[in-house]
Design a protein around this motif. Structure first.
Motif, PDB file in Angstrom:
ATOM      1  N   PHE A   1       0.783  -1.262   0.234  1.00 23.13           N
ATOM      2  CA  PHE A   1      -0.059  -0.153  -0.110  1.00 23.13           C
ATOM      3  C   PHE A   1       1.009   1.301   0.095  1.00 23.13           C
ATOM      4  O   PHE A   1       2.038   1.290   0.722  1.00 23.13           O
ATOM      5  N   ILE A   2       0.652   2.125  -0.674  1.00 23.99           N
ATOM      6  CA  ILE A   2       1.009   3.373  -0.498  1.00 23.99           C
ATOM      7  C   ILE A   2      -0.325   4.650  -0.100  1.00 23.99           C
ATOM      8  O   ILE A   2      -1.339   4.366  -0.683  1.00 23.99           O
ATOM      9  N   MET A   3      -0.002   5.243   0.778  1.00 24.75           N
ATOM     10  CA  MET A   3      -1.127   6.198   1.312  1.00 24.75           C
ATOM     11  C   MET A   3      -1.224   7.437   0.240  1.00 24.75           C
ATOM     12  O   MET A   3      -0.361   8.141  -0.267  1.00 24.75           O
ATOM     13  N   ARG A   4      -2.462   7.698  -0.057  1.00 21.20           N
ATOM     14  CA  ARG A   4      -2.611   8.797  -1.039  1.00 21.20           C
ATOM     15  C   ARG A   4      -4.259   9.349  -0.569  1.00 21.20           C
ATOM     16  O   ARG A   4      -5.178   8.612  -1.143  1.00 21.20           O
ATOM     17  N   ALA A   5      -4.200  10.494   0.071  1.00 18.19           N
ATOM     18  CA  ALA A   5      -5.589  11.245   0.487  1.00 18.19           C
ATOM     19  C   ALA A   5      -6.318  11.446  -0.635  1.00 18.19           C
ATOM     20  O   ALA A   5      -5.927  11.948  -1.842  1.00 18.19           O
ATOM     21  N   GLY A   6      -7.566  10.838  -0.529  1.00 18.47           N
ATOM     22  CA  GLY A   6      -8.659  11.407  -1.743  1.00 18.47           C
ATOM     23  C   GLY A   6      -8.898  10.169  -2.417  1.00 18.47           C
ATOM     24  O   GLY A   6      -9.762   9.978  -3.316  1.00 18.47           O
ATOM     25  N   SER A   7      -7.840   9.183  -2.815  1.00 12.79           N
ATOM     26  CA  SER A   7      -7.927   8.162  -3.427  1.00 12.79           C
ATOM     27  C   SER A   7      -8.697   7.000  -2.948  1.00 12.79           C
ATOM     28  O   SER A   7      -8.909   6.831  -1.654  1.00 12.79           O
ATOM     29  N   ALA A   8      -9.088   5.986  -3.718  1.00 13.01           N
ATOM     30  CA  ALA A   8      -9.755   4.694  -3.138  1.00 13.01           C
ATOM     31  C   ALA A   8      -9.908   3.774  -4.084  1.00 13.01           C
ATOM     32  O   ALA A   8      -9.589   3.507  -5.274  1.00 13.01           O
ATOM     33  N   ILE A   9      -9.855   2.490  -3.366  1.00 13.44           N
ATOM     34  CA  ILE A   9      -9.853   1.076  -4.091  1.00 13.44           C
ATOM     35  C   ILE A   9     -11.062   0.342  -3.603  1.00 13.44           C
ATOM     36  O   ILE A   9     -11.606   0.597  -2.463  1.00 13.44           O
ATOM     37  N   PHE A  10     -11.492  -0.296  -4.641  1.00 14.62           N
ATOM     38  CA  PHE A  10     -12.909  -1.012  -4.595  1.00 14.62           C
ATOM     39  C   PHE A  10     -12.306  -2.401  -4.324  1.00 14.62           C
ATOM     40  O   PHE A  10     -11.669  -3.158  -5.110  1.00 14.62           O
ATOM     41  N   ASN A  11     -12.908  -2.901  -3.145  1.00 13.21           N
ATOM     42  CA  ASN A  11     -12.598  -4.382  -2.996  1.00 13.21           C
ATOM     43  C   ASN A  11     -13.455  -5.484  -3.689  1.00 13.21           C
ATOM     44  O   ASN A  11     -14.918  -5.263  -2.975  1.00 13.21           O
ATOM     45  N   LEU A  12     -13.133  -6.147  -4.363  1.00  9.58           N
ATOM     46  CA  LEU A  12     -14.035  -7.250  -4.948  1.00  9.58           C
ATOM     47  C   LEU A  12     -14.514  -8.373  -3.957  1.00  9.58           C
ATOM     48  O   LEU A  12     -15.524  -9.129  -4.299  1.00  9.58           O
ATOM     49  N   TYR A  13     -13.536  -8.656  -3.042  1.00  5.60           N
ATOM     50  CA  TYR A  13     -13.884  -9.475  -2.257  1.00  5.60           C
ATOM     51  C   TYR A  13     -15.493  -9.304  -1.470  1.00  5.60           C
ATOM     52  O   TYR A  13     -15.633  -8.538  -0.839  1.00  5.60           O
TER      53      TYR A  13
END
Length: 202
Positions: free
Chosen positions: A112-124
């Motif tokens: 992981f890298i921290m980046r404010a305002g970004s988002a990852i959608f978790n398919l699990y």
């Protein structure tokens, strides 16, 4: 005008239910492909399909009043454009134990890298909890116990399944400790003893 099938049956009830089955809050915009994640099934939809199922969104000022054009008419935005602006995600992943929307971080080179305002959608999607008699799981737990004692490294799936059925605090401790084979065996045996006392030999 109501649609009908060949025998003339009206479909007004079906149409109403179908129209409500896809809502704006069900979607996220996946920006790398400019497609839209239908969260209930994790499938990707094109913009045209989203706009066909979700009505245009009336825009508002920060005080909640509607935005008007020069003619005094309410300004609307297509659902897909609204999602692009207000519900975008930058990445997709499959990550058990994490929430559906993983905010303020991205994945790069396996971490992981921290980046404010970004988002990852978790398919699990976590498995559905089925109520039942824990005692009926005896044969399954016995099978895992025997396999882990014989082949502890190959049977890593067994300890993961059992640990995931403990309370979250225990799961986090158990599964982080189980990264090495010896800890994995200890974790599984403890879980088995909690879920089915007496199933393991003294």
């Amino acid at each position: 005008m109501q649609r009908g099938v060949d025998d003339g049956t009206e479909l007004s009830d079906w149409d109403s239910e179908s129209a409500q089955s896809a809502r704006l809050e069900d979607f996220f915009a996946y920006m790398p492909q400019h497609r839209y994640i239908f969260a209930p099934t994790r499938e990707l939809w094109p913009a045209s399909s989203v706009n066909a199922r979700v009505s245009p969104i009336p825009l508002q000022h920060t005080d909640g009043s509607p935005k008007l054009n020069a003619k005094g008419e309410v300004v609307f935005m297509p659902a897909s454009a609204w999602l692009d602006r207000f519900r975008p995600v930058e990445q997709l992943t499959w990550y058990p134990g994490e929430p559906m929307l993983m905010r303020d971080r991205l994945i790069a080179e396996g971490g992981f890298i921290m980046r404010a305002g970004s988002a990852i959608f978790n398919l699990y999607r976590p498995p559905a909890v089925v109520e039942g008699d824990p005692g009926a799981a005896g044969p399954w737990l016995d099978h895992i116990a025997k396999s882990i004692l014989i082949m502890p490294i190959i049977s890593s799936a067994g300890w993961h399944i059992v640990c995931r059925n403990q309370p979250r605090r225990s799961t986090m401790h158990c599964c982080s400790a189980a990264r090495q084979a010896s800890a994995r065996i200890h974790c599984l045996l403890q879980s088995l003893a909690q879920l089915a006392p007496g199933i393991l030999p003294k």
